[in-house]
Enzyme design. Sequence first.
Site, PDB file in Angstrom:
ATOM      1  N   HIS A  54      -1.234 -15.094  18.872  1.00 31.47           N
ATOM      2  CA  HIS A  54      -2.810 -14.606  19.031  1.00 31.47           C
ATOM      3  C   HIS A  54      -3.485 -13.233  19.087  1.00 31.47           C
ATOM      4  CE1 HIS A  54       0.342 -18.223  20.063  1.00 31.47           C
ATOM      5  NE2 HIS A  54       1.069 -17.298  20.581  1.00 31.47           N
ATOM      6  N   HIS A 216       0.044 -23.063  19.744  1.00 33.20           N
ATOM      7  CA  HIS A 216       2.043 -22.228  18.703  1.00 33.20           C
ATOM      8  C   HIS A 216       1.278 -23.247  17.596  1.00 33.20           C
ATOM      9  CE1 HIS A 216       2.976 -20.340  22.645  1.00 33.20           C
ATOM     10  NE2 HIS A 216       3.492 -19.024  21.692  1.00 33.20           N
TER      11      HIS A 216
END
Lengths: 328, 219
Positions: A54, A216
């Site tokens: 991320h 995700h």
Amino acid sequence: MLINVPETVVADALRGIAIAHPELTVDVERRVIIRRGAPYEGKVGLVSGGGSGHEPLHGGFVGRGMLTAACPGEVFTSPVPDQMVRAAAAVDSGAGVLFIVKNYTGDVLNFDMAAELAEDEGVQVAKVLVNDDVAVTDSLYTAGRRGTGATLFVEKLAGAAADEGAPLDRVASIARQVNEASRSFGVALSACSTPAKGGPTFDLPDGELELGIGIHGEPGRERRAMMTSGEIADVAVDAVVEDLRPEAPVLLLVNGMGATPLLELYGFSAEVHRALTERKVSVARTLVGNYVTSLDMAGASVTICQADEELLRLWDAPVSTPALRWGC
Amino acid sequence: MNALPDAPVDASFLLRWLDTSATVLDREANRLTLLDSPIGDADHGTNMRRGFIAARTAVGQEPPDTPGGVLTAIGRHLISTVGGASGPLYGTLLRRAGKQLGDEPAVGAERLRDALRAGVDGVAQLGGAAAGDKTMLDALLPALDAMDTALAGGGSTTEVLDAAAKAAAEGAEATTPLRARKGRASYLGDRSIGHQDPGATSSALLVAALADTAREASA
């Protein structure tokens, strides 16, 4: 993929961060990124963490006015309690530590265990859960809303309060206020590829997009034929505004998922701004860029945070981190 | 009934189980990760392999001398190395089971069942899941029930664990039509239907490894 082997992706990146950012202490072996000079006398320490993939979240937000330490896990896998315990011990000045936790089953379980262990070692710990993703509509029969873009707002605003010397309960209550005042909605134009799998995590044909995605590589709730930037902005803005119904000006984050060019992202942010204005929502500050990404996913998310004068002041306060820097 | 001679479940038994589990998870890692792709985040196999191989190395260096000690040590290493939800959940399962066994040097199938029951209760408590939520419990709970039935029928350790392995595998397969209500797959809503749960699948592999260990011990 520009990697050596999947097993060393996170360690390799940490070595790179250490070289590029001498203002951070990077423990590659134990996987903790700490602001150099910590603990800071009399100041609350802010610790966050989560799966890698991320970036710049969370390591890129370590520095003055934001996080004191970050704990990167494996790709899309929460860190282990040992990392958070080590980070808490390293940043605690005696004023306590705030754990900022994105609402995913793994993150919650590991941070809960870490909080217990850190408290056993005499560190006062408060926790705040970030759960801003409105695409998860059915909280009763799911793991609840996910933590996404609002994490940046929580880390920035609580970090500014900690930098000013606010006590732990105050820093924690600002963090909770920010989370409650924030909503996000994300859209994917392509799936992402994890190093472990080596290919896309789900199948998204050209000419289609996925609405309500997480960060995700998990697919969203609905698939549609490709829309224009303006049409996507309307869908995303409707989702966040109908859920939050803001009555004050908002902070706006138009966030790229990793593989969408800034040219497209800025165009999209103009459409988001237009869509918010049409719905009588005024925007006090706008941030555009790749901040809470999902590896090489193409797409964007929209996060708004209803901000009072105090939150606006904390937003404008100086920040100096690898990924966010102003006022210093 | 020609019951096979019962192998005691001692420290050595569980160390062999750990070895078998690490080997199986290494072999099945890609399949678990593939199952985790459409409804999760494509890392379950990698994480389980990393955790069990690390636990095998660490626990093997200083092996505890009781079955409870072995389970507790494995659980601790999983919590420290796996991450995600699997680390705390499998770690808690084994730690609770280990604590339940206490200092006993060797146990039979009934005590093993009680210990596993305590571990599974710990998982349910920590994760907040129930039967039918499309989680590892959907393999573990049927395995415990099958152990109850086999024990009531006077089965040997091998027979009891064989029954558990069969029930766990069936339970894992039966997660396919379920709608996920916990974990990352739950975000998909109805779109989680039609996929076998990776956590239930890894649980079934670990129970099967128990049965394999018992069979080899009594062979």
